[in-house]
Motif scaffolding. Structure first.
Motif, mmCIF file in Angstrom:
data_model
loop_
_atom_site.group_PDB
_atom_site.id
_atom_site.type_symbol
_atom_site.label_atom_id
_atom_site.label_comp_id
_atom_site.label_asym_id
_atom_site.label_seq_id
_atom_site.Cartn_x
_atom_site.Cartn_y
_atom_site.Cartn_z
ATOM 1 N N VAL A 320 0.853 -1.187 0.000
ATOM 2 C CA VAL A 320 0.000 0.000 0.000
ATOM 3 C C VAL A 320 0.885 1.231 0.000
ATOM 4 N N HIS A 321 0.661 2.097 -0.975
ATOM 5 C CA HIS A 321 1.413 3.361 -1.062
ATOM 6 C C HIS A 321 0.416 4.526 -1.204
ATOM 7 N N TYR A 322 0.104 5.170 -0.093
ATOM 8 C CA TYR A 322 0.677 5.068 1.250
ATOM 9 C C TYR A 322 -0.442 5.266 2.250
ATOM 10 N N PRO A 323 -0.286 4.791 3.501
ATOM 11 C CA PRO A 323 -1.172 5.282 4.546
ATOM 12 C C PRO A 323 -0.962 6.794 4.687
ATOM 13 N N PRO A 324 -2.023 7.606 4.683
ATOM 14 C CA PRO A 324 -1.842 9.062 4.734
ATOM 15 C C PRO A 324 -1.080 9.500 5.983
ATOM 16 N N THR A 325 -0.069 10.301 5.779
ATOM 17 C CA THR A 325 0.784 10.726 6.890
ATOM 18 C C THR A 325 0.006 11.541 7.917
ATOM 19 N N HIS A 326 -0.942 12.346 7.476
ATOM 20 C CA HIS A 326 -1.642 13.234 8.417
ATOM 21 C C HIS A 326 -2.510 12.452 9.399
ATOM 22 N N GLN A 327 -2.738 11.156 9.144
ATOM 23 C CA GLN A 327 -3.530 10.339 10.054
ATOM 24 C C GLN A 327 -2.684 9.551 11.054
ATOM 25 N N PHE A 328 -1.359 9.622 10.942
ATOM 26 C CA PHE A 328 -0.502 8.942 11.902
ATOM 27 C C PHE A 328 -0.586 9.629 13.270
ATOM 28 N N THR A 329 -0.412 8.836 14.314
ATOM 29 C CA THR A 329 -0.600 9.328 15.682
ATOM 30 C C THR A 329 0.238 10.566 15.982
ATOM 31 N N TYR A 330 1.522 10.535 15.661
ATOM 32 C CA TYR A 330 2.398 11.665 16.014
ATOM 33 C C TYR A 330 1.894 12.961 15.399
ATOM 34 N N TYR A 331 1.526 12.930 14.117
ATOM 35 C CA TYR A 331 1.138 14.166 13.429
ATOM 36 C C TYR A 331 -0.241 14.645 13.875
ATOM 37 N N ARG A 332 -1.102 13.702 14.271
ATOM 38 C CA ARG A 332 -2.397 14.104 14.834
ATOM 39 C C ARG A 332 -2.200 14.780 16.179
ATOM 40 N N GLN A 334 0.749 15.884 17.760
ATOM 41 C CA GLN A 334 1.730 16.963 17.908
ATOM 42 C C GLN A 334 1.484 18.151 16.966
ATOM 43 N N HIS A 335 0.813 17.909 15.849
ATOM 44 C CA HIS A 335 0.623 18.983 14.875
ATOM 45 C C HIS A 335 -0.837 19.202 14.498
ATOM 46 N N GLY A 336 -1.743 18.474 15.144
ATOM 47 C CA GLY A 336 -3.167 18.654 14.870
ATOM 48 C C GLY A 336 -3.529 18.418 13.422
ATOM 49 N N SER A 337 -2.823 17.504 12.774
ATOM 50 C CA SER A 337 -2.973 17.351 11.324
ATOM 51 C C SER A 337 -4.350 16.847 10.907
ATOM 52 N N ALA A 338 -5.036 16.137 11.805
ATOM 53 C CA ALA A 338 -6.340 15.589 11.434
ATOM 54 C C ALA A 338 -7.457 16.626 11.564
ATOM 55 N N LEU A 339 -7.127 17.816 12.069
ATOM 56 C CA LEU A 339 -8.154 18.843 12.229
ATOM 57 C C LEU A 339 -8.592 19.417 10.888
ATOM 58 N N ARG A 340 -7.727 19.342 9.904
ATOM 59 C CA ARG A 340 -8.074 19.802 8.558
ATOM 60 C C ARG A 340 -8.261 18.587 7.659
ATOM 61 N N GLU A 341 -9.424 18.473 7.064
ATOM 62 C CA GLU A 341 -9.715 17.325 6.215
ATOM 63 C C GLU A 341 -8.997 17.439 4.875
ATOM 64 N N LEU A 342 -8.581 16.276 4.379
ATOM 65 C CA LEU A 342 -8.032 16.167 3.025
ATOM 66 C C LEU A 342 -8.970 15.206 2.285
ATOM 67 N N PRO A 343 -10.072 15.707 1.749
ATOM 68 C CA PRO A 343 -11.145 14.822 1.284
ATOM 69 C C PRO A 343 -10.732 13.831 0.211
ATOM 70 N N LEU A 344 -9.941 14.258 -0.756
ATOM 71 C CA LEU A 344 -9.548 13.321 -1.811
ATOM 72 C C LEU A 344 -8.599 12.257 -1.271
ATOM 73 N N THR A 345 -7.603 12.677 -0.522
ATOM 74 C CA THR A 345 -6.657 11.719 0.056
ATOM 75 C C THR A 345 -7.388 10.714 0.938
ATOM 76 N N GLU A 346 -8.282 11.196 1.773
ATOM 77 C CA GLU A 346 -8.983 10.314 2.696
ATOM 78 C C GLU A 346 -9.948 9.372 1.975
ATOM 79 N N HIS A 347 -10.493 9.823 0.849
ATOM 80 C CA HIS A 347 -11.392 8.975 0.071
ATOM 81 C C HIS A 347 -10.630 7.934 -0.745
#
Length: 383
Positions: A320-332, A334-347
């Motif tokens: 699988v290339h790739y699990p989205p980086t913004h959904q990894f625990t550290y980035y969620r 430490q950087h609140g990355s999941a607060l902003r949706e990336l609709p195409l990437t997530e779909h």
């Protein structure tokens, strides 16, 4: 060569043969194994193939990205825009500098590179760099991204880990932005086991990369050995990201074989496109890339985990290339990355499946994989 009896076809493999063994044996016979003349030859040959003035070989693709950001002076409080649909390296080296990785969405299901219009919306006064990753070896929209970087006064770093010697309308991938970073990891089209390369448009920036690769010592390894190593100075902070002469010897042979290896990969991709009956990203531009990854976009109703299990039973390895980086625990966290949706990437990300693709595959192997996918889709739909 595939030595694992579990797999009829592996997702990746390396075309290492007699020429590579001879090159490594020559280095071993010389008894000089660290950074030296073989590495310098590899740098010059790689730069010439790119049409670049020079290049700096390093110990990994991640080291290349790290040194690129160090050379640009990226640090605490800065922001680096990077696609989430990428290996974690570009985000983690930004975070290691104390910078904030800001994640951008992709263009579409048919183009998994970063969307320039998304990048432009994300630029703030803190933005120092944009990372453009050439997904699967297909160039991102470098014309738009370079225009944005120049207009907004931020650096453009090309993550060309998938794209060695890939032409674009503006030049070879990796040479269009301010810096280009390449990877020679074990699964890459050019492999040295571990390794990487950096190119830069500004020779002063590349000189900083070269210095920081080896602790910013004022005398290189071979010169210190020749003089006894007692006269160097350290004017700045650096790291040890030196490659070995062994890896560089491999790289020189692999570079020379790239064209023929790419042709074989292209043949495999042609078989897939004829037989799979599934959407494949970049279908409208099948010949403009490195053919690094064979990725299919599964129908929404297909459970990817079940399909992978079925393919395992048929001896077909997948990834699988790739699990989205913004959904990894550290980035969620430490950087609140999941607060902003990336609709195409997530779909799209849960529907992406990487099939085998390498230069040791025959057309029969590709037919076997394609037919196994058809069987696996049918079986997984029944479960």
């Amino acid at each position: 060569m595939n030595t694992n009896p579990q797999w009829r076809v592996t997702v990746a493999d390396t075309s290492i043969g007699a020429e590579e063994r001879a090159a490594v044996t020559e280095v071993l016979a010389s008894r000089w194994l660290s950074l030296g003349q073989v590495t310098r030859a590899f740098e010059r040959e790689f730069a010439a193939a790119l049409g670049a003035a020079d290049a700096v070989a390093v110990s990994s693709g991640t080291a290349a990205l790290h040194l690129a950001m160090l050379a640009l002076g990226i640090g605490p409080g800065d922001e680096v825009i990077t696609p989430s649909l990428n290996f974690v390296a570009s985000a983690e080296v930004a975070a290691l500098h104390g910078a904030r990785p800001v994640f951008a969405d992709v263009r579409s299901g048919n183009d998994l590179t970063v969307a320039p219009y998304e990048v432009e919306k994300l630029i703030t006064a803190r933005t120092r760099a944009i990372v453009a990753m050439h997904y699967g070896g297909h160039p991102a929209d470098l014309e738009a991204l370079r225009a944005i970087s120049r207009t907004r006064g931020v650096a453009l770093i090309e993550d060309a880990a998938h794209a060695p010697l890939v032409p674009t309308p503006l030049g070879m991938a990796g040479t269009v932005g301010d810096l280009g970073c390449f990877s020679f990891f074990a699964t890459k089209n050019i492999t040295t086991g571990e390794g990487g390369m950096v190119v830069a448009r500004d020779p002063d920036v590349l000189a900083r990369v070269r210095a920081m690769r080896s602790h910013c010592l004022t005398h290189d390894t071979t010169e210190r050995m020749r003089t006894g190593g007692a006269t160097y100075d350290v004017p700045a902070v650096g790291l040890n990201y030196r490659p070995t002469e062994i890896s560089s010897a491999l790289g020189r042979v692999q570079l020379a074989k790239l064209t023929q290896d790419r042709a074989r990969r292209q043949c495999v991709m042609s078989v897939y496109r004829e037989r799979l009956g599934l959407a494949m990203p970049f279908d409208d531009r099948p010949d403009d890339g490195a053919h690094h990854l064979a990725v299919v976009l599964l129908p929404p109703h297909i459970e990817r985990t079940l399909l992978r299990e079925e393919l395992n039973t048929l001896g077909v390895q997948t990834s699988v290339h790739y699990p989205p980086t913004h959904q990894f625990t550290y980035y969620r966290e430490q950087h609140g990355s999941a607060l902003r949706e990336l609709p195409l990437t997530e779909h799209l990300a849960p529907r992406l499946l990487t099939l085998p693709l390498h230069a040791l595959m025959s057309d029969d192997d590709a037919v076997y994989v394609a037919d196994a996918v058809t069987t696996g889709l049918r079986r997984s739909a029944w479960r």
